[in-house]
Design a protein around this motif. Structure first.
Motif, mmCIF file in Angstrom:
data_model
loop_
_atom_site.group_PDB
_atom_site.id
_atom_site.type_symbol
_atom_site.label_atom_id
_atom_site.label_comp_id
_atom_site.label_asym_id
_atom_site.label_seq_id
_atom_site.Cartn_x
_atom_site.Cartn_y
_atom_site.Cartn_z
ATOM 1 N N GLN A 258 -1.896 -16.332 18.146
ATOM 2 C CA GLN A 258 -1.626 -17.220 17.355
ATOM 3 C C GLN A 258 -1.183 -16.675 15.806
ATOM 4 O OE1 GLN A 258 -1.021 -20.528 17.389
ATOM 5 N NE2 GLN A 258 -0.431 -20.814 15.098
ATOM 6 N N THR A 259 -1.974 -15.629 15.531
ATOM 7 C CA THR A 259 -2.031 -15.129 14.168
ATOM 8 C C THR A 259 -0.680 -14.268 13.736
ATOM 9 O OG1 THR A 259 -3.530 -13.333 14.844
ATOM 10 C CG2 THR A 259 -4.349 -15.283 13.446
ATOM 11 N N ALA A 260 -0.183 -13.706 15.165
ATOM 12 C CA ALA A 260 1.006 -13.161 15.114
ATOM 13 C C ALA A 260 2.146 -13.672 14.471
ATOM 14 C CB ALA A 260 1.511 -12.465 16.720
ATOM 15 N N ALA A 261 2.360 -14.889 14.858
ATOM 16 C CA ALA A 261 3.461 -16.166 14.090
ATOM 17 C C ALA A 261 3.215 -15.848 12.528
ATOM 18 C CB ALA A 261 3.207 -17.112 14.623
ATOM 19 N N ASP A 262 2.065 -15.677 12.172
ATOM 20 C CA ASP A 262 1.756 -15.763 10.378
ATOM 21 C C ASP A 262 2.055 -14.501 10.063
ATOM 22 O OD1 ASP A 262 1.321 -18.432 11.243
ATOM 23 O OD2 ASP A 262 -1.154 -17.758 11.440
ATOM 24 N N THR A 263 2.527 -13.355 10.870
ATOM 25 C CA THR A 263 2.537 -11.990 10.151
ATOM 26 C C THR A 263 3.390 -12.070 8.946
ATOM 27 O OG1 THR A 263 2.156 -11.121 12.522
ATOM 28 C CG2 THR A 263 2.684 -9.526 10.680
ATOM 29 N N ALA A 264 4.557 -12.592 8.967
ATOM 30 C CA ALA A 264 5.449 -12.326 7.822
ATOM 31 C C ALA A 264 4.966 -12.937 6.754
ATOM 32 C CB ALA A 264 6.902 -13.023 8.264
ATOM 33 N N VAL A 265 4.080 -14.144 6.640
ATOM 34 C CA VAL A 265 3.482 -14.938 5.555
ATOM 35 C C VAL A 265 2.392 -13.782 5.161
ATOM 36 C CG1 VAL A 265 2.371 -16.889 4.670
ATOM 37 C CG2 VAL A 265 4.312 -17.219 6.279
ATOM 38 N N ARG A 266 1.567 -13.335 5.923
ATOM 39 C CA ARG A 266 0.596 -12.384 5.686
ATOM 40 C C ARG A 266 0.959 -11.473 4.941
ATOM 41 N NH1 ARG A 266 -4.223 -14.137 7.997
ATOM 42 N NH2 ARG A 266 -4.018 -15.470 9.684
ATOM 43 N N ASP A 267 2.190 -10.807 5.228
ATOM 44 C CA ASP A 267 2.672 -9.556 4.667
ATOM 45 C C ASP A 267 3.295 -9.848 3.129
ATOM 46 O OD1 ASP A 267 2.022 -8.052 7.026
ATOM 47 O OD2 ASP A 267 4.021 -8.050 7.745
ATOM 48 N N ILE A 273 -0.146 -9.867 -3.541
ATOM 49 C CA ILE A 273 -1.633 -9.731 -4.385
ATOM 50 C C ILE A 273 -1.477 -8.272 -4.916
ATOM 51 C CG2 ILE A 273 -3.850 -9.132 -3.523
ATOM 52 C CD1 ILE A 273 -3.603 -11.292 -1.562
ATOM 53 N N ARG A 274 -0.795 -7.380 -4.193
ATOM 54 C CA ARG A 274 -0.707 -5.958 -4.668
ATOM 55 C C ARG A 274 -0.015 -5.908 -6.035
ATOM 56 N NH1 ARG A 274 1.796 -4.078 -0.694
ATOM 57 N NH2 ARG A 274 0.002 -4.041 0.691
ATOM 58 N N ALA A 275 1.155 -6.526 -6.099
ATOM 59 C CA ALA A 275 2.063 -6.763 -7.180
ATOM 60 C C ALA A 275 1.359 -7.427 -8.325
ATOM 61 C CB ALA A 275 3.474 -7.420 -7.075
ATOM 62 N N ALA A 276 0.581 -8.365 -7.914
ATOM 63 C CA ALA A 276 -0.405 -9.114 -9.198
ATOM 64 C C ALA A 276 -1.446 -7.981 -9.710
ATOM 65 C CB ALA A 276 -0.858 -10.480 -8.603
ATOM 66 N N ARG A 277 -2.033 -7.449 -8.894
ATOM 67 C CA ARG A 277 -2.974 -6.308 -9.344
ATOM 68 C C ARG A 277 -2.514 -5.298 -10.218
ATOM 69 N NH1 ARG A 277 -6.296 -5.547 -3.772
ATOM 70 N NH2 ARG A 277 -7.520 -7.648 -3.726
ATOM 71 N N GLN A 278 -1.137 -4.958 -9.861
ATOM 72 C CA GLN A 278 -0.229 -3.997 -10.646
ATOM 73 C C GLN A 278 -0.207 -4.560 -12.169
ATOM 74 O OE1 GLN A 278 2.607 -2.228 -8.195
ATOM 75 N NE2 GLN A 278 1.423 -1.078 -6.930
ATOM 76 N N THR A 279 0.235 -5.720 -12.018
ATOM 77 C CA THR A 279 0.598 -6.278 -13.086
ATOM 78 C C THR A 279 -0.300 -6.668 -14.178
ATOM 79 O OG1 THR A 279 2.610 -7.341 -12.014
ATOM 80 C CG2 THR A 279 2.098 -8.344 -14.128
ATOM 81 N N GLU A 280 -1.483 -7.036 -13.534
ATOM 82 C CA GLU A 280 -2.830 -7.245 -14.442
ATOM 83 C C GLU A 280 -3.279 -6.029 -15.099
ATOM 84 O OE1 GLU A 280 -5.718 -8.780 -11.829
ATOM 85 O OE2 GLU A 280 -4.724 -10.890 -11.646
ATOM 86 N N GLU A 281 -2.975 -4.802 -14.322
ATOM 87 C CA GLU A 281 -3.444 -3.418 -14.945
ATOM 88 C C GLU A 281 -2.254 -3.228 -16.008
ATOM 89 O OE1 GLU A 281 -3.099 -0.770 -11.739
ATOM 90 O OE2 GLU A 281 -5.144 -1.513 -10.705
ATOM 91 N N GLU A 282 -1.047 -3.415 -16.122
ATOM 92 C CA GLU A 282 -0.169 -3.148 -17.014
ATOM 93 C C GLU A 282 -0.647 -4.101 -18.314
ATOM 94 O OE1 GLU A 282 3.961 -3.732 -15.621
ATOM 95 O OE2 GLU A 282 3.636 -2.280 -14.060
ATOM 96 N N VAL A 283 -1.122 -5.279 -17.941
ATOM 97 C CA VAL A 283 -1.113 -6.288 -19.016
ATOM 98 C C VAL A 283 -2.291 -5.927 -19.878
ATOM 99 C CG1 VAL A 283 -2.241 -8.650 -19.860
ATOM 100 C CG2 VAL A 283 -0.414 -8.418 -18.065
ATOM 101 N N SER A 284 -3.440 -5.067 -18.962
ATOM 102 C CA SER A 284 -4.505 -4.545 -19.579
ATOM 103 C C SER A 284 -4.259 -3.402 -20.621
ATOM 104 C CB SER A 284 -5.346 -4.301 -18.745
ATOM 105 O OG SER A 284 -6.515 -3.665 -19.321
ATOM 106 N N ALA A 285 -3.367 -2.470 -20.106
ATOM 107 C CA ALA A 285 -2.802 -1.466 -20.835
ATOM 108 C C ALA A 285 -2.239 -1.784 -21.925
ATOM 109 C CB ALA A 285 -2.229 -0.370 -19.805
#
Length: 457
Positions: A258-267, A273-285
């Motif tokens: 069942q979870t294999a069908a949701d792989t694209a959305v999960r990726d 999430i990864r890009a948001a974390r990097q942007t938060e670090e840029e905002v702080s800097a």
């Protein structure tokens, strides 16, 4: 074997004289009225041979030492022992011919030390044995000593009246029997070793029997099930565990499909999430950088303000001649000041070049340029900070949207399987715990069987 022990002579030394009594004839009879020293003479024999003799006060007060010449087996031995003092716990072994001191032997046994008893037993050819004995219900082997053997050679008169060779003393009974058997060849070292081994085995048997009873009682009190019942229950639990493990594996397989069908959305969600974390670090800097720019601008503005105040003070105060101190208002009229020095602070007057208006203007211009440059960089950094903040808000919104989308897709299909997997996992864990508990009980029963086999052996 018969033991050959003969006392040949006894020498008694006092402060005034030395007297030797010889007993080298086939038989010697000592007679005399009561109190003439017959028993004291025999007690001195026992004292010289390392025994604990009952010496009379007359002997202790007047006799310094006693020396005995003894034939033990095939060896002639001369022994000397003092009556009083620390040396009474040792016996001197003398050369039979020259009476020179050969060595001093202790009376009490210690590790690695040859005692007088050991020397005499070796001379007699009598084995140094330990007999099998028990004390307080446990095996306690006892050493046979020369003093034990001497009980067959000499008894006090009062003991002759009531017993023979200590047969009324219960503590000596075991030694008495074994000494008799050894003296007349009715036993040997091998048989005595077997008796000691039997005593040790009796101790082991007693301990193992107690252990068997304790473990059996504990098992009976803690769990009434027998080993056969535990074996049957263990078989049932293992079957149940196998079925529960198969059901759990099946549920996990369905969940993976069942979870294999949701792989694209999960990726996509993970990337967001990864890009948001990097942007938060840029905002702080960027925020830290803008704060630093503010500090630089404030510092340059402070330097310009300080320069302006200095120029104003020079322009306003230079024409005045102070007649009183501007701080404490005391008169300066009578103050002696060198030429070319300040009347107030007494420092040399500044040179005209130090207050050159052109130099001051040049400094003001440089500071003004620094201020403009710092403000321009500050504006650029603030614009960058605003851009990064907007991008961070957009990515946060994207993460929230993707999570809602993934929750909507998995709510109906995945969540129920998670509950079933949790229930199945709990069932498997419970079955394993029950199997472990029964296995431990069966191990205890196996220990009981092992102990029982040891007892039978």
């Amino acid at each position: 074997m018969a033991v050959h022990l003969r006392i040949v002579a006894l020498t008694v030394t006092t402060a005034e004289a030395e007297q030797t009594y010889r007993f080298d004839r086939p038989a010697t009879v000592i007679t005399g009225p009561i109190g003439t020293g017959k028993s004291s003479l025999l007690m001195l024999f026992k004292h010289a041979l390392g025994g604990s003799a009952m010496l009379t006060p007359a002997v202790r007060d007047h006799v310094l030492s006693v020396q005995a010449e003894v034939v033990a087996g095939d060896e002639r031995v001369v022994l000397r022992r003092t009556i009083e003092g620390d040396t009474a716990d040792t016996v001197d072994l003398l050369d039979p011919h020259s009476l020179a001191l050969e060595r001093t032997l202790p009376l009490r046994a210690s590790e690695g030390v040859t005692t007088l008893s050991d020397h005499l037993l070796d001379a007699l050819g009598f084995p140094r044995e330990q007999i099998a004995a028990r004390r307080e219900g446990a095996a306690r082997p006892q050493n046979l000593t020369f003093n034990d053997l001497y009980a067959y050679a000499y008894l006090q008169a009062r003991e002759i009246d009531r017993q023979v060779v200590g047969h009324l003393d219960s503590w000596f009974e075991t030694k008495r029997r074994e000494l008799f058997r050894l003296m007349f060849g009715l036993t040997d070292s091998a048989l005595m070793e077997l008796k000691r081994t039997r005593n040790q085995l009796l101790d082991t048997l007693k301990a193992r029997t107690a252990e068997h009873d304790n473990v059996s009682s504990f098992l009976a009190a803690s769990d009434p099930r027998s080993d056969d019942e535990l074996r049957a229950e263990l078989t049932q639990l293992r079957d149940s565990l196998e079925r529960a493990s198969s059901a759990l594996a099946s549920l996990r397989s369905e969940l993976q499909e069942q979870t294999a069908a949701d792989t694209a959305v999960r990726d996509e969600l993970q990337n967001a999430i990864r890009a948001a974390r990097q942007t938060e670090e840029e905002v702080s800097a960027a925020a830290d950088l803008v704060e630093a720019r503010h500090a630089v601008v404030a510092q340059v503005q402070l330097d310009l303000s300080r320069l302006a105040r200095s120029v104003t003070a020079i322009d306003q105060l230079s024409p005045f001649e102070f007649v009183v101190c501007p701080r404490c208002m005391q008169s300066l009229a009578d103050r002696v000041v060198e030429d070319g020095h300040c009347l107030v602070c007494l420092q040399p007057d500044p040179v005209e070049a130090d207050i050159d208006p052109a130099a001051i203007e040049e400094t003001r211009t440089a500071l003004q340029q620094q201020l403009e440059e710092a403000q321009r960089i500050q504006q650029s950094d603030e614009a960058h900070l605003q851009t990064v903040q907007e991008r961070s808000q957009q990515l946060s919104f994207a993460v929230t949207s993707l999570r809602r989308e993934l929750d909507a897709q998995t709510r109906d299909a995945v969540a129920p399987r998670f509950d079933a997997i949790a229930e199945a996992s709990s069932r498997v864990t419970s079955l394993k715990a029950s199997i472990d508990a029964i296995t431990q009980l069966r191990e205890s029963w196996a220990r009981v069987r092992t102990i029982d086999a040891d007892i039978r052996s």
